[in-house]
Scaffold this motif. Structure first.
Motif, PDB file in Angstrom:
ATOM      1  N   GLY A  82       0.817  -1.208   0.000  1.00  0.00           N
ATOM      2  CA  GLY A  82       0.000   0.000   0.000  1.00  0.00           C
ATOM      3  C   GLY A  82       0.850   1.255   0.000  1.00  0.00           C
ATOM      4  O   GLY A  82       0.575   2.214  -0.727  1.00  0.00           O
ATOM      5  N   MET A  83       1.909   1.253   0.813  1.00  0.00           N
ATOM      6  CA  MET A  83       2.812   2.405   0.859  1.00  0.00           C
ATOM      7  C   MET A  83       3.565   2.559  -0.464  1.00  0.00           C
ATOM      8  O   MET A  83       3.770   3.675  -0.958  1.00  0.00           O
ATOM      9  N   PHE A  84       3.965   1.454  -1.060  1.00  0.00           N
ATOM     10  CA  PHE A  84       4.676   1.496  -2.333  1.00  0.00           C
ATOM     11  C   PHE A  84       3.784   2.058  -3.440  1.00  0.00           C
ATOM     12  O   PHE A  84       4.204   2.906  -4.231  1.00  0.00           O
ATOM     13  N   PRO A  86      11.740   1.851  -2.491  1.00  0.00           N
ATOM     14  CA  PRO A  86      10.353   1.900  -2.953  1.00  0.00           C
ATOM     15  C   PRO A  86       9.367   2.410  -1.919  1.00  0.00           C
ATOM     16  O   PRO A  86       8.160   2.405  -2.155  1.00  0.00           O
ATOM     17  N   MET A  87       9.854   2.843  -0.738  1.00  0.00           N
ATOM     18  CA  MET A  87       8.985   3.389   0.281  1.00  0.00           C
ATOM     19  C   MET A  87       9.217   4.891   0.363  1.00  0.00           C
ATOM     20  O   MET A  87      10.329   5.370   0.093  1.00  0.00           O
ATOM     21  N   PRO A  88       8.220   5.661   0.726  1.00  0.00           N
ATOM     22  CA  PRO A  88       8.404   7.108   0.836  1.00  0.00           C
ATOM     23  C   PRO A  88       9.531   7.454   1.802  1.00  0.00           C
ATOM     24  O   PRO A  88       9.580   6.964   2.932  1.00  0.00           O
ATOM     25  N   GLY A  89      10.489   8.279   1.345  1.00  0.00           N
ATOM     26  CA  GLY A  89      11.567   8.741   2.200  1.00  0.00           C
ATOM     27  C   GLY A  89      12.753   7.815   2.317  1.00  0.00           C
ATOM     28  O   GLY A  89      13.738   8.139   2.982  1.00  0.00           O
ATOM     29  N   ARG A  90      12.722   6.679   1.655  1.00  0.00           N
ATOM     30  CA  ARG A  90      13.847   5.743   1.750  1.00  0.00           C
ATOM     31  C   ARG A  90      14.926   6.124   0.733  1.00  0.00           C
ATOM     32  O   ARG A  90      14.665   6.262  -0.456  1.00  0.00           O
ATOM     33  N   VAL A  91      16.144   6.325   1.228  1.00  0.00           N
ATOM     34  CA  VAL A  91      17.283   6.630   0.362  1.00  0.00           C
ATOM     35  C   VAL A  91      18.461   5.748   0.771  1.00  0.00           C
ATOM     36  O   VAL A  91      18.624   5.386   1.943  1.00  0.00           O
ATOM     37  N   LEU A  92      19.282   5.409  -0.210  1.00  0.00           N
ATOM     38  CA  LEU A  92      20.489   4.625   0.019  1.00  0.00           C
ATOM     39  C   LEU A  92      21.589   5.181  -0.882  1.00  0.00           C
ATOM     40  O   LEU A  92      21.337   5.481  -2.050  1.00  0.00           O
ATOM     41  N   THR A  93      22.782   5.338  -0.343  1.00  0.00           N
ATOM     42  CA  THR A  93      23.911   5.813  -1.134  1.00  0.00           C
ATOM     43  C   THR A  93      25.108   4.900  -0.928  1.00  0.00           C
ATOM     44  O   THR A  93      25.278   4.295   0.131  1.00  0.00           O
ATOM     45  N   VAL A  94      25.944   4.814  -1.962  1.00  0.00           N
ATOM     46  CA  VAL A  94      27.184   4.036  -1.897  1.00  0.00           C
ATOM     47  C   VAL A  94      28.304   4.888  -2.481  1.00  0.00           C
ATOM     48  O   VAL A  94      28.236   5.319  -3.633  1.00  0.00           O
TER      49      VAL A  94
END
Length: 492
Positions: free
Chosen positions: A72-74, A229-237
């Motif tokens: 639902g959030m996605f 895929p969720m609101p506010g989720r970020v990932l960096t490398v």
């Protein structure tokens, strides 16, 4: 008090192990140094072996409810970000931040079918899973103490476990306390491997300027990032070496700097809901047991999080170890059966380390790695390529080296539909082994489940271990398998 088993660490591995032990009435104490649940965003999916384990223990409805919440959030996130865009193809995972499209998947591949209800489960976060397993462990009678840290232990005929709240006695101690946990270090396990070279951040944030970020996995000249895929989720490398600090809180400024450096987008973090740093340190204990001390999960093996293998690997460790340790505690099997825990699980852990190392090599920003990445990207964008990677990520290839000629032996049992209207998985909720007499057992066994299997009329019977692994499927090894895995009787 004295317990049969003390588990250090209340993450998914420790809690799953507690559940497995309690199914056999083993007294269990779980010690967790954190006083409250860790809501930091970590793993976001379960693979087929893990989902099968939860299904066989009757937990699938709880996972399905969590998955529906996430979906639902996605859907809301995608609707807000891409109002005029066509629906994206079905997500099938990623390899080295190269997304795998479900449109390319050969769904007729026999290894991707026949897993029963678990085929519909995958999108469950680590935090959700921990909450489900904590609830289940307590229901089964496990004692869980939060805010209590293991500070040392002494071993002899028992294990004296020293904690921040005093000393507790146990027959066995299992370290499920993570890659930097206390148990492995104090016990003296060897932990060889390769050093880290990246700094990664993963966070759930509120921010402005996010409309400039792409969706999904994005490769840039300076690194890799992911949004959603969720609101506010970020990932960096970033490939600038490991983080200088691992335990200090991640600040909004640190996240902004990392996102800007990798994406080139001028975002502003207004609130950090959860955040963590990670790296690609890849190490594995040479054995998972030293005397009365055992390791499971990240305590036994650490690696980068790419491909979502760590959570699932730990669950597999717990399911393999739990029933064996319970049988030793109850003196139904000799201690030597615990040696099969290392021999069966260590090769799978070693594969995961290599799988994650290969992804780091493809993600590097240097020209040679990027040239190779382009070649692999072409491969990924084919039916054969996508199917290969999905099968590896899903874990359907996993097996143990057990005697027997039938192709099912040593592999996870298929969820057969039986002639009495039940499915094979229905018979494993109690954590016990299962001997099916399908009309062709060479000897009469009093506690065999007698039924039929219309799908496989040629099958004389099936012996399934408590972890769902087929130990016998016809041939001359039934008596040996019964003795090795179950002692004198078949169901324990």
């Amino acid at each position: 008090m004295s317990y049969d088993v003390i588990i250090s660490g209340a993450g998914p591995t420790g809690l799953m192990l507690a559940c497995e032990l309690r199914l056999h009435d083993v007294s269990v104490l779980v010690l967790e140094r954190l006083p409250e649940p860790d809501l930091t965003v970590k793993a976001g999916s379960v693979n087929v072996p893990a989902a099968e384990a939860f299904y066989r223990r009757g937990l699938l409805p709880r996972l399905a409810a969590a998955q529906e919440q996430n979906m639902g959030m996605f859907r809301a996130f995608m609707k807000d970000r891409a109002k005029d865009a066509a629906p994206p193809p079905r997500f099938a995972g990623h390899f080295a931040a190269l997304s795998l499209s479900g449109n390319n998947l050969d769904e007729s591949d026999p290894e991707l079918n026949g897993h029963g209800p678990v085929d519909r489960i995958g999108f469950v976060t680590q935090a959700q899973l921990e909450a489900i397993l904590l609830e289940r462990a307590v229901e089964l009678g496990a004692e869980v103490r939060k805010g209590v840290e293991v500070t040392g232990f002494d071993t002899g005929e028992q294990v004296s476990v020293h904690t921040s709240a005093g000393t507790v006695e146990a027959g066995w101690l299992v370290g499920c306390d993570g890659g930097r946990g206390t148990v492995r270090k104090l016990a003296g396990f060897e932990f060889p491997g390769t050093p880290p070279e990246i700094t990664g951040h993963q966070a759930m944030v509120e921010m402005t300027g996010a409309e400039g970020l792409g969706l999904g996995w994005i490769t840039t000249p300076t690194g890799i990032y992911a949004h959603g895929p969720m609101p506010g989720r970020v990932l960096t490398v970033e490939f600038d070496g490991p983080p200088e600090y691992r335990d200090t809180p991640v600040t909004p400024g640190e996240l902004e700097e990392s996102i800007r450096a990798v994406s080139g987008v001028d975002v502003t973090i207004t609130k950090v809901n959860s955040a963590t740093r990670f790296t690609d340190n890849a190490r594995q204990a040479t054995t998972y047991r030293l005397g009365r001390v055992l390791l499971a999960g990240d305590a036994a093996h650490v690696h980068s999080p790419f491909g979502g293998q760590g959570l699932n690997l730990g669950v597999g460790d717990a399911v393999n170890l739990g029933w064996k340790l319970a049988a030793v505690v109850d003196k139904r099997l000799p201690e030597e059966v615990l040696d099969t825990y290392t021999s069966e699980r260590h090769p799978i852990g070693a594969w995961v380390l290599e799988w994650t190392r290969a992804q780091i090599a493809l993600m590097r920003p240097d020209s040679h790695a990027r040239a190779l990445r382009a070649v692999v990207a072409d491969l990924v964008d084919t039916t054969a390529g996508t199917t290969y990677f999905v099968k590896k990520i899903s874990g359907v290839w996993q097996s143990y080296d057990l005697p027997g000629d039938h192709p099912w032996v040593g592999r996870s049992a298929p969820d057969l539909e039986l002639g009495d209207g039940t499915r094979l998985g229905d018979h494993l909720h109690d954590g016990r082994g299962l001997l099916l007499d399908l009309g062709g057992l060479p000897t009469t066994v009093a506690d065999a489940v007698r039924t039929t299997c219309p799908e496989h009329p040629e099958l004389p019977g099936l012996l399934v271990r408590p972890d769902g692994i087929v130990a016998w499927a016809g041939g001359d090894h039934l008596a040996e398998a019964l003795t090795k895995w179950f002692g004198e009787t078949t169901r324990h």
